[in-house]
Design a protein around this motif. Sequence first.
Motif, PDB file in Angstrom:
ATOM      1  N   LYS A  36       0.666   0.971  -5.323  1.00 25.48           N
ATOM      2  CA  LYS A  36      -0.501   1.068  -5.929  1.00 25.48           C
ATOM      3  C   LYS A  36      -1.636   1.345  -4.676  1.00 25.48           C
ATOM      4  CE  LYS A  36      -0.880  -0.949 -10.334  1.00 25.48           C
ATOM      5  NZ  LYS A  36      -1.633  -1.605 -11.251  1.00 25.48           N
TER       6      LYS A  36
ATOM      7  N   CYS B 212      -2.615   1.773 -15.605  1.00 28.58           N
ATOM      8  CA  CYS B 212      -2.286   0.495 -15.257  1.00 28.58           C
ATOM      9  C   CYS B 212      -1.697  -0.292 -16.811  1.00 28.58           C
ATOM     10  CB  CYS B 212      -3.466  -0.314 -14.928  1.00 28.58           C
ATOM     11  SG  CYS B 212      -4.892  -0.455 -16.291  1.00 28.58           S
TER      12      CYS B 212
ATOM     13  N   PHE C 104      -2.645   6.171  -9.262  1.00 28.10           N
ATOM     14  CA  PHE C 104      -3.035   4.868  -9.786  1.00 28.10           C
ATOM     15  C   PHE C 104      -4.662   4.977  -9.770  1.00 28.10           C
ATOM     16  CE2 PHE C 104       1.184   3.462  -8.609  1.00 28.10           C
ATOM     17  CZ  PHE C 104       1.655   3.082  -9.808  1.00 28.10           C
TER      18      PHE C 104
END
Length: 280
Positions: free
Chosen positions: A38, A223, A44
């Motif tokens: 991440k 997410c 992301f």
Amino acid sequence: FWLKVKPSLAKGSGSTSKHSPPSFLLPTMGRVIRGSRKGKSLIFTAKTRLRKGAVKLRVLDYAERHGYAKGIVKKIMHDPGRGAPLCEVHFRNNYKYGLDKQLWVAVEGSYTGQFVYCGAKARLEVGNCLPVGKMPEGTVVSMCEEKSSDRGRLARASGCNCMVVGHSDDGKKTRMRLPSGSRKTIPSTCRAIVGIVAGGGRLDKPVLKAGNNHHKYKVKRNCWPRVRGSAMNPVEHPHGGGNHQHVGHPTTMSRDAVPGQKVGLIAARRTGILRGGKKK
């Protein structure tokens, strides 16, 4: 981890470096875990293409410090990925010909065509922006500044609000109650918009199906869905593996643990459920 290989298989692959491990010790490593990816990967990051822009109060100028500036709410719109509606407020520029267009979080009761006033001498009405030092105790505000002239940091999500709890004797500090219930002391020159952020009660409606969550997070960021670490293989997460889904060791983790190991309750002061009331 080091994997032992028979020396006969490793012939000819020996290293000449003095500090390298023996040739029959070959390194093996796990996969890069999600938490480490991440930080680096662009898959992301937030989806910002269709967003309307940064939500900020006016830049603090002479007119706001010593009088007021008059604006008009031109539009109330939806911002993708944000629960609260936005309003576009137009002000006349005080120093050159033209308009200053500001994006604010809309408060409950605001409407298009509404005149709003910003400044120390503005009236205490819903939608107006004025310093918290000029507000009486018990005033409900939103989009409150944390430091003077930072253009709004606190209570910006849908349905959130701060409350003016009290003022210091010298009039330089103001005590605020934040949406979390905690209290914070800020300078009295910090500005805030009078009223509660619109869009409250958003979480009262049940999600009902995974498709609704899919569309909710598609415009926010990557997410969701989130796989538990204990449901993974040992190569993918420190909590993975085992004949039953269990962690198998304490989930608390040191603050200075290395990446790839740093999962679970990081630098936890305490664990377990909270018992008893809050200490006053």
